[in-house]
Design a protein around this motif. Sequence first.
Motif, PDB file in Angstrom:
ATOM      1  N   SER A 313       8.312 -16.691  22.431  1.00  0.00           N
ATOM      2  CA  SER A 313       8.355 -15.466  23.234  1.00  0.00           C
ATOM      3  C   SER A 313       9.803 -15.155  23.596  1.00  0.00           C
ATOM      4  CB  SER A 313       7.541 -15.632  24.520  1.00  0.00           C
ATOM      5  OG  SER A 313       6.175 -15.784  24.237  1.00  0.00           O
ATOM      6  N   ALA A 314      10.156 -13.904  23.519  1.00  0.00           N
ATOM      7  CA  ALA A 314      11.532 -13.518  23.828  1.00  0.00           C
ATOM      8  C   ALA A 314      11.894 -13.871  25.266  1.00  0.00           C
ATOM      9  CB  ALA A 314      11.721 -12.021  23.603  1.00  0.00           C
ATOM     10  N   ALA A 315      13.114 -14.324  25.469  1.00  0.00           N
ATOM     11  CA  ALA A 315      13.576 -14.678  26.814  1.00  0.00           C
ATOM     12  C   ALA A 315      13.580 -13.466  27.733  1.00  0.00           C
ATOM     13  CB  ALA A 315      14.979 -15.285  26.736  1.00  0.00           C
ATOM     14  N   THR A 316      13.642 -12.280  27.148  1.00  0.00           N
ATOM     15  CA  THR A 316      13.673 -11.044  27.935  1.00  0.00           C
ATOM     16  C   THR A 316      12.285 -10.513  28.280  1.00  0.00           C
ATOM     17  OG1 THR A 316      13.836  -9.786  25.869  1.00  0.00           O
ATOM     18  CG2 THR A 316      15.901 -10.337  26.992  1.00  0.00           C
ATOM     19  N   LEU A 317      11.234 -11.171  27.753  1.00  0.00           N
ATOM     20  CA  LEU A 317       9.874 -10.688  27.973  1.00  0.00           C
ATOM     21  C   LEU A 317       9.518 -10.669  29.452  1.00  0.00           C
ATOM     22  CD1 LEU A 317       7.002  -9.915  26.944  1.00  0.00           C
ATOM     23  CD2 LEU A 317       6.513 -12.365  26.859  1.00  0.00           C
ATOM     24  N   LYS A 318       8.904  -9.578  29.875  1.00  0.00           N
ATOM     25  CA  LYS A 318       8.359  -9.478  31.225  1.00  0.00           C
ATOM     26  C   LYS A 318       6.877  -9.154  31.088  1.00  0.00           C
ATOM     27  CE  LYS A 318      12.725  -7.853  33.277  1.00  0.00           C
ATOM     28  NZ  LYS A 318      13.045  -9.177  33.824  1.00  0.00           N
ATOM     29  N   VAL A 344      14.447 -30.085  20.647  1.00  0.00           N
ATOM     30  CA  VAL A 344      14.382 -29.206  21.819  1.00  0.00           C
ATOM     31  C   VAL A 344      13.807 -27.864  21.382  1.00  0.00           C
ATOM     32  CG1 VAL A 344      15.701 -28.026  23.614  1.00  0.00           C
ATOM     33  CG2 VAL A 344      16.355 -30.344  22.916  1.00  0.00           C
ATOM     34  N   PHE A 345      12.860 -27.339  22.162  1.00  0.00           N
ATOM     35  CA  PHE A 345      12.308 -26.003  21.928  1.00  0.00           C
ATOM     36  C   PHE A 345      12.859 -25.063  22.985  1.00  0.00           C
ATOM     37  CE2 PHE A 345       8.869 -28.911  20.432  1.00  0.00           C
ATOM     38  CZ  PHE A 345       8.958 -28.602  19.079  1.00  0.00           C
ATOM     39  N   SER A 346      13.388 -23.920  22.542  1.00  0.00           N
ATOM     40  CA  SER A 346      13.983 -22.967  23.488  1.00  0.00           C
ATOM     41  C   SER A 346      13.986 -21.570  22.894  1.00  0.00           C
ATOM     42  CB  SER A 346      15.423 -23.383  23.825  1.00  0.00           C
ATOM     43  OG  SER A 346      16.025 -22.457  24.717  1.00  0.00           O
ATOM     44  N   ASN A 347      14.000 -20.553  23.766  1.00  0.00           N
ATOM     45  CA  ASN A 347      14.130 -19.166  23.327  1.00  0.00           C
ATOM     46  C   ASN A 347      15.476 -18.570  23.738  1.00  0.00           C
ATOM     47  OD1 ASN A 347      13.728 -18.949  26.060  1.00  0.00           O
ATOM     48  ND2 ASN A 347      11.864 -17.705  25.948  1.00  0.00           N
ATOM     49  N   CYS A 348      16.442 -19.428  24.008  1.00  0.00           N
ATOM     50  CA  CYS A 348      17.769 -18.965  24.412  1.00  0.00           C
ATOM     51  C   CYS A 348      18.673 -18.789  23.190  1.00  0.00           C
ATOM     52  CB  CYS A 348      18.373 -19.957  25.404  1.00  0.00           C
ATOM     53  SG  CYS A 348      17.419 -20.118  26.937  1.00  0.00           S
ATOM     54  N   ASP A 349      19.944 -18.435  23.436  1.00  0.00           N
ATOM     55  CA  ASP A 349      20.905 -18.294  22.335  1.00  0.00           C
ATOM     56  C   ASP A 349      21.335 -19.650  21.800  1.00  0.00           C
ATOM     57  OD1 ASP A 349      20.815 -15.567  22.742  1.00  0.00           O
ATOM     58  OD2 ASP A 349      22.649 -15.506  23.928  1.00  0.00           O
ATOM     59  N   SER A 350      21.520 -20.604  22.713  1.00  0.00           N
ATOM     60  CA  SER A 350      21.948 -21.941  22.327  1.00  0.00           C
ATOM     61  C   SER A 350      21.469 -22.936  23.376  1.00  0.00           C
ATOM     62  CB  SER A 350      23.477 -22.011  22.183  1.00  0.00           C
ATOM     63  OG  SER A 350      24.116 -21.681  23.404  1.00  0.00           O
ATOM     64  N   VAL A 351      21.561 -24.215  23.007  1.00  0.00           N
ATOM     65  CA  VAL A 351      21.137 -25.285  23.915  1.00  0.00           C
ATOM     66  C   VAL A 351      22.250 -26.323  24.008  1.00  0.00           C
ATOM     67  CG1 VAL A 351      19.505 -27.174  24.298  1.00  0.00           C
ATOM     68  CG2 VAL A 351      18.691 -24.981  23.396  1.00  0.00           C
ATOM     69  N   ARG A 352      22.591 -26.691  25.241  1.00  0.00           N
ATOM     70  CA  ARG A 352      23.526 -27.791  25.470  1.00  0.00           C
ATOM     71  C   ARG A 352      22.732 -29.006  25.931  1.00  0.00           C
ATOM     72  NH1 ARG A 352      27.761 -25.584  28.447  1.00  0.00           N
ATOM     73  NH2 ARG A 352      26.595 -25.784  30.404  1.00  0.00           N
TER      74      ARG A 352
END
Length: 595
Positions: A313-318, A344-352
Motif C-alpha cells: 500500500s502506498a505510504a501516502t494512502l489515506k 525488511v518490508f516497507s513502503n518507504c523510499d529507503s530503509v536504514r
Amino acid sequence: NPKLWSPDSPYLYRIQSRVKAGHEVLDGGVTRVGIRKAEFKGKDGFWLNGKPFGQLVGANRHQDFAYVGNALPNSQQWRDAKRLRDAGCTIIRVAHYPQDPAFMDACDEMGLFVIVATPGWQYWNKNPEFAKLVHRNTREMIRRDRNHPSVLMWEPILNETPYPRDFALEALRITWEEFPYPGRPVAAADVHSKGVAENYDVVYGWPGDDEKADRPEQCIFTREFGENVDDWYAHNNNNRASRSWGERPLLVQALSLSKSYDEMYRTTGQFIGGAQWHPFDHQRGYHPDPYFGGIYDAFRQPKYAYYAFRSQSAATLKHPVAECGPMVFIAHEMSPFSDADVVVFSNCDSVRLSVYDGTESRTLPVVHAQGHMPNAPVIFKDVWDFWEAREYSYKQKNWQKVNMVAEGIIDGKVVCTYKRMPSRRSTKLRMYVDTEGKQLVADGSDFIVVVAEVTDDSGNVRRLAKENIVFTVEGEGRVIGDASINANPRTVEFGSAPVLIRSTRKPGKIKVKAHVQFEGTNAPVATEIELESIPSELPFCYTEEETDAQSAGAGLAGSPVRTERMAGKVVLTEEERQKVLMEVERQQTEFGTEK
C-alpha cells in the motif's frame, strides 16, 4: 455531483424505498448503495470513475474460523474485511459461494471490490436438473447482492469444473437478465472453459497471457495466485507455512508470496491483477491437511506474509478505516537459528538498518520498478551473527546493545521505525484483545480473540517458548472449546496462544486470566485482562438456556460411502479413504486439459 465510491473513499448513500397503496405504506426499507462507474477496456485495462485504476490485487476468502468453522458472528465478518483491507487488498474473490451478508456489507464500507461466485466446485452432473439448480443459485445470488457497490464481477459458473458450452451461455444470459442495468453486468470465468473466451466480459488467466499471439480480447484476471503445490496428493508447497513452524518457514512463505504478488504487475495493460489463494488458514475438509497458506493463521494472527502484503500500500494512502500510511517491518527474530540476511518490508523510499545501538548501519533503497510490485522486499546481506551477538551478551555483559532498528525514510526524513531485540528467558505472560475496533456484543453468539504472549522481562516475545496456557474467565464471557480440541489449555506457537471468548446475553465486564499449565518457581508469571461487552442493538425473540451437553451429530443417511459411527466420529475404511482422495485428485488433474 455525487460523491463517488472507490476503494480509498468508499462513500455510501442510503436509499429509502416505500411501496404504497394510496396513503397506506405496504412495504419498504433502506438500501445502502455506492455510486461508481467500472469499465473493463481490454488492452487499456480496468477503469474506475473515468480513470485508469491500475492493478486489482487481493485474495480469495473462505468464511472459516478456528474452532467454529462457518459460524462467524457479524463482527468477525466485519473484522475479516478490515484485515484484508489492512493488508492492502482491493479485491476479494469469494470461494466458492456467496459470503454472509455481513461480509458483503463490510466490503461496501471498506472499499473492497468483490467477485461473487455461484456455489460449486469440481463436480458436474449430467442430469439436466443439476444445471437448473445451479442457474437458480445464480439468480438468487445476483438478486441478493446486486445493490452492493463492492460487487465488481459475477462468476455464474462452477469453479474448476469442465462444464458444457450451453451451460456457460445460459449462465451468462441469466446474469444479464438479473442485472438489466446500463453497462450490463460483468461475468468472469476461466478462459479455456467452453463458451467463455468468445462471450464473457472478463476471463481468468495468468500474467503473460496478454503477451501471447492467441491472447483474448478481454481483460485478464488471475482468480488464484501464489500456489506452488508439488502435487495434489502431497500438497507440499513453499507458500504454505503454519505459524507454529516458526521464523524460517514464515520467511520462505512471505518471499514466495512476494514473488507471486510481483507477477501481478507484469502486464501490457490488459492483465489487470489477481487474488491470492488464500489469506486465512483453515480446515478444508476435501483434503486431510489444513490449509496453511494464509497471510494470517486461523485465529487471524498475522504472519510475516501479512507485512509483505501490507507494504504494497502506498505510504501516502489515506483511508477512513483501514490501517495505512508509512510502515517498516523486520522479518527476523535475532534467534540462534535466524538467517544471516535480514529481510525488511516497507513502503518507504529507503530503509536504514542499524545494529548494536547504531554501531553498524546500512541504508538500502526500496525498489519501485515498472512492471513489478510497488515495493520490493529489502534484503540486507550478512547482518546477523549469533556469535557476534553473544560477545555483547556473554562477555561484555551488555545484552541491551543487541538490537536492530529499521527506519523508513521518505524524502530524506525518517517517517517510521521498527525495533527488534532477541528475547531472553520466558518470565511473563501478556495478553491483548483483538478487537479491530469493534467491541464484543452481548448477544450470546458474538466472540472475540484474546491472545496470550510469552515474553521476557523487557516485553520481547519469546518465539521459541513451548508452554501450554490455561485460560479462565470471570463475568459475562465463556471460553469456546476445551481440552478435547486443544483449545484450553492451548499450546504456545511462535510465542503466542489464542483463545476465543464468547459473550453471554448480558452485557458486562469480562476478566480473562492466563497461566501456564505446569506452574513452578521459574514459570512465566500469570496475567489477566479485562474487557467489556456492550448491549445488543436488537431485542431477543426467543428463550435459551445454557447447557454443557453436546448433541450427537446427525447420521449420513443415504451416503454412498459406507461408514460406521464410533463415539460421534465418522470412520472410513482405508480403501474408502483412498477412493475419496484419489477422486478429488483426478478431478483436480483433469480440469483444464480440454480446451
